[in-house]
Structures are given as C-alpha cells and as structure tokens.
Enzyme design. Structure first.
Site, PDB file in Angstrom:
ATOM      1  N   CYS A   8     -12.827  23.143-128.219  1.00 51.69           N
ATOM      2  CA  CYS A   8     -13.076  24.506-128.718  1.00 51.69           C
ATOM      3  C   CYS A   8     -12.083  24.784-129.839  1.00 51.69           C
ATOM      4  O   CYS A   8     -11.379  23.872-130.286  1.00 51.69           O
ATOM      5  CB  CYS A   8     -13.011  25.534-127.595  1.00 51.69           C
ATOM      6  SG  CYS A   8     -11.390  25.723-126.820  1.00 51.69           S
ATOM      7  N   ASN A  11      -8.237  25.513-127.718  1.00 51.99           N
ATOM      8  CA  ASN A  11      -7.904  24.677-126.551  1.00 51.99           C
ATOM      9  C   ASN A  11      -7.009  25.413-125.552  1.00 51.99           C
ATOM     10  O   ASN A  11      -6.188  24.796-124.875  1.00 51.99           O
ATOM     11  CB  ASN A  11      -7.265  23.338-126.983  1.00 51.99           C
ATOM     12  CG  ASN A  11      -7.174  22.290-125.881  1.00 51.99           C
ATOM     13  OD1 ASN A  11      -6.235  21.496-125.852  1.00 51.99           O
ATOM     14  ND2 ASN A  11      -8.110  22.272-124.969  1.00 51.99           N
ATOM     15  N   CYS A  13      -8.695  28.427-123.939  1.00 49.32           N
ATOM     16  CA  CYS A  13      -9.638  29.188-123.097  1.00 49.32           C
ATOM     17  C   CYS A  13     -10.842  28.333-122.672  1.00 49.32           C
ATOM     18  O   CYS A  13     -10.881  27.809-121.560  1.00 49.32           O
ATOM     19  CB  CYS A  13     -10.143  30.438-123.817  1.00 49.32           C
ATOM     20  SG  CYS A  13      -8.867  31.662-124.171  1.00 49.32           S
ATOM     21  N   ARG A  14     -11.826  28.208-123.561  1.00 50.91           N
ATOM     22  CA  ARG A  14     -13.113  27.618-123.161  1.00 50.91           C
ATOM     23  C   ARG A  14     -13.028  26.131-122.819  1.00 50.91           C
ATOM     24  O   ARG A  14     -13.516  25.711-121.762  1.00 50.91           O
ATOM     25  CB  ARG A  14     -14.165  27.850-124.255  1.00 50.91           C
ATOM     26  CG  ARG A  14     -14.515  29.307-124.459  1.00 50.91           C
ATOM     27  CD  ARG A  14     -15.231  29.526-125.786  1.00 50.91           C
ATOM     28  NE  ARG A  14     -14.349  29.241-126.909  1.00 50.91           N
ATOM     29  CZ  ARG A  14     -14.715  29.209-128.176  1.00 50.91           C
ATOM     30  NH1 ARG A  14     -15.978  29.422-128.500  1.00 50.91           N
ATOM     31  NH2 ARG A  14     -13.848  28.959-129.141  1.00 50.91           N
ATOM     32  N   SER A  15     -12.426  25.321-123.701  1.00 49.66           N
ATOM     33  CA  SER A  15     -12.440  23.870-123.421  1.00 49.66           C
ATOM     34  C   SER A  15     -11.545  23.475-122.243  1.00 49.66           C
ATOM     35  O   SER A  15     -11.941  22.607-121.464  1.00 49.66           O
ATOM     36  CB  SER A  15     -12.141  23.032-124.682  1.00 49.66           C
ATOM     37  OG  SER A  15     -10.841  23.270-125.183  1.00 49.66           O
ATOM     38  N   ASP A 123     -17.593  33.325-125.921  1.00 48.86           N
ATOM     39  CA  ASP A 123     -16.201  33.231-126.369  1.00 48.86           C
ATOM     40  C   ASP A 123     -15.433  34.464-125.876  1.00 48.86           C
ATOM     41  O   ASP A 123     -15.704  35.579-126.305  1.00 48.86           O
ATOM     42  CB  ASP A 123     -16.176  33.165-127.905  1.00 48.86           C
ATOM     43  CG  ASP A 123     -14.781  32.946-128.447  1.00 48.86           C
ATOM     44  OD1 ASP A 123     -13.796  33.066-127.675  1.00 48.86           O
ATOM     45  OD2 ASP A 123     -14.660  32.643-129.653  1.00 48.86           O
TER      46      ASP A 123
HETATM   47  P1  4NP Z   1     -10.575  29.059-127.280  1.00 40.90           P
HETATM   48  O1  4NP Z   1     -10.147  30.578-127.599  1.00 40.90           O
HETATM   49  O2  4NP Z   1     -11.072  28.485-128.606  1.00 40.90           O
HETATM   50  O3  4NP Z   1     -11.667  29.201-126.280  1.00 40.90           O
HETATM   51  O4  4NP Z   1      -9.351  28.360-126.770  1.00 40.90           O
HETATM   52  C1  4NP Z   1      -9.389  30.938-128.708  1.00 40.90           C
HETATM   53  C2  4NP Z   1      -8.020  30.739-128.700  1.00 40.90           C
HETATM   54  C3  4NP Z   1      -7.257  31.101-129.783  1.00 40.90           C
HETATM   55  C4  4NP Z   1      -7.869  31.674-130.889  1.00 40.90           C
HETATM   56  C5  4NP Z   1      -9.238  31.865-130.905  1.00 40.90           C
HETATM   57  C6  4NP Z   1     -10.004  31.491-129.808  1.00 40.90           C
HETATM   58  N1  4NP Z   1      -7.091  32.073-132.007  1.00 40.90           N
HETATM   59  O5  4NP Z   1      -7.646  32.643-132.960  1.00 40.90           O
HETATM   60  O6  4NP Z   1      -5.873  31.807-132.034  1.00 40.90           O
END
Ligand code: 4NP
Length: 156
Positions: A8, A11, A13-15, A123
């Site tokens: 994702c 790295n 949250c989702r992944s 998301d």
């Molecule tokens: P993830 O969530 O891609 O599911 O881990 C996010 C984590 C950080 C950010 C965006 C989404 N960010 O903009 O820093």
C-alpha cells in the site's frame, strides 16, 4: 512455497493488516510452512514506523497481533523474490509497476480481484473507518488463499 508481498502507500495500515490477516488464515489452515508473507510501501513517508495504532487495535479485536512490524519500501528486486505482489488500490498498482519496472510475469494484482466484488480496499487514512478496511482485507485474503490453494490464480 508461495511468497506474497502486500503493498500500500504507507505500509502502516492496509498492507500490514493484509499481511497479518493472511498469516492468521494460513496458520489456521495449517499451511504456515507453505507460505512466506510480508508487506511493503510504495512511498517513503512511513519507513521504519510501526503499524498505525488504530490498525493494530482492529487486528487485536480479532485476536491477531502485529508486533515488530515496521514499514519498509518496495524495491525492484522484490519482483523476483515474490510470487504475488498484491496492491490495495489502483494508485498502488501503478506505483508497483513503476518501481518493479513492469509486470512481465503477471504477478501484480489488486487484493479485491480475488473476491466477487473487485475494486479497491477501503483506505482508512482519511476516513478513520477501520471496520470497512477490515471487511475488505479479510474477504480479499480469504479469496486469495482460496485461489492459491485451489489453483485458480489464472496467471497471465
Ligand atoms: P496505508 O495508509 O497506505 O494504508 O499504510 C497511509 C499511511 C500513510 C499515509 C497515507 C496512507 N501518508 O500520507 O503518510
């Protein structure tokens, strides 16, 4: 041995949720020795950081731990090291193709492609809705495990 890298943007949250849900499903199926499962980011934003606490709590609600995981970035050489590189949304997939230098072996997929409702994993970063992410991730991982163990991966 089947190796899977969930990917994702951050790295955190989702992944990682997909990584630890998939590890849990594989363990419950008694297939731990048959799989190698990790997760990575397309961006550098969160490198070295642990799983985001609300994501960690959602996993814990379902009896799944994620201790010790820290974010790392996807590298081009990961393409050769994993059988499947599974993105959460279309932006991830685009970046994965860029970082890996294409997808000659048809290894890059979206997690929800393994369900009967293809699309993007919710998301939670801007919505705070970790329940929706949990539902998508859990259904996607079940579908992926079924596809791999049932041989229905249909690689190009
Ligand atoms: P993830 O969530 O891609 O599911 O881990 C996010 C984590 C950080 C950010 C965006 C989404 N960010 O903009 O820093």
């Amino acid at each position: 041995m089947t190796s899977i890298l969930f990917v994702c943007l951050g790295n955190i949250c989702r992944s990682p949720m997909a990584e630890f849900v998939m590890k849990d499903l594989v363990k419950k199926a008694g297939l731990e020795k048959e799989f190698h499962i990790e997760s990575a980011a397309t961006s550098t934003e969160e490198i070295g950081n642990p799983v985001y606490p609300p994501a960690c709590r959602k996993l814990a609600e379902h009896g799944i731990g994620c201790a010790g995981k820290t974010a790392r970035q996807l590298r081009r050489e990961d393409y050769g090291r994993y059988d499947w590189l599974i993105g959460m949304d279309r932006g991830n997939l685009r970046e994965m193709g860029r970082i890996c230098g294409g997808d000659p072996d048809g290894k890059l997929r979206l997690l929800l492609d393994f369900t009967d409702r293809p699309g993007q994993v919710a998301d939670p970063w801007y919505t705070g809705d970790f329940d929706a992410t949990w539902r998508d991730v859990e259904e996607g991982c079940r579908g992926l495990l079924e596809a791999i163990t049932g041989g229905k991966t249909d690689r190009k």
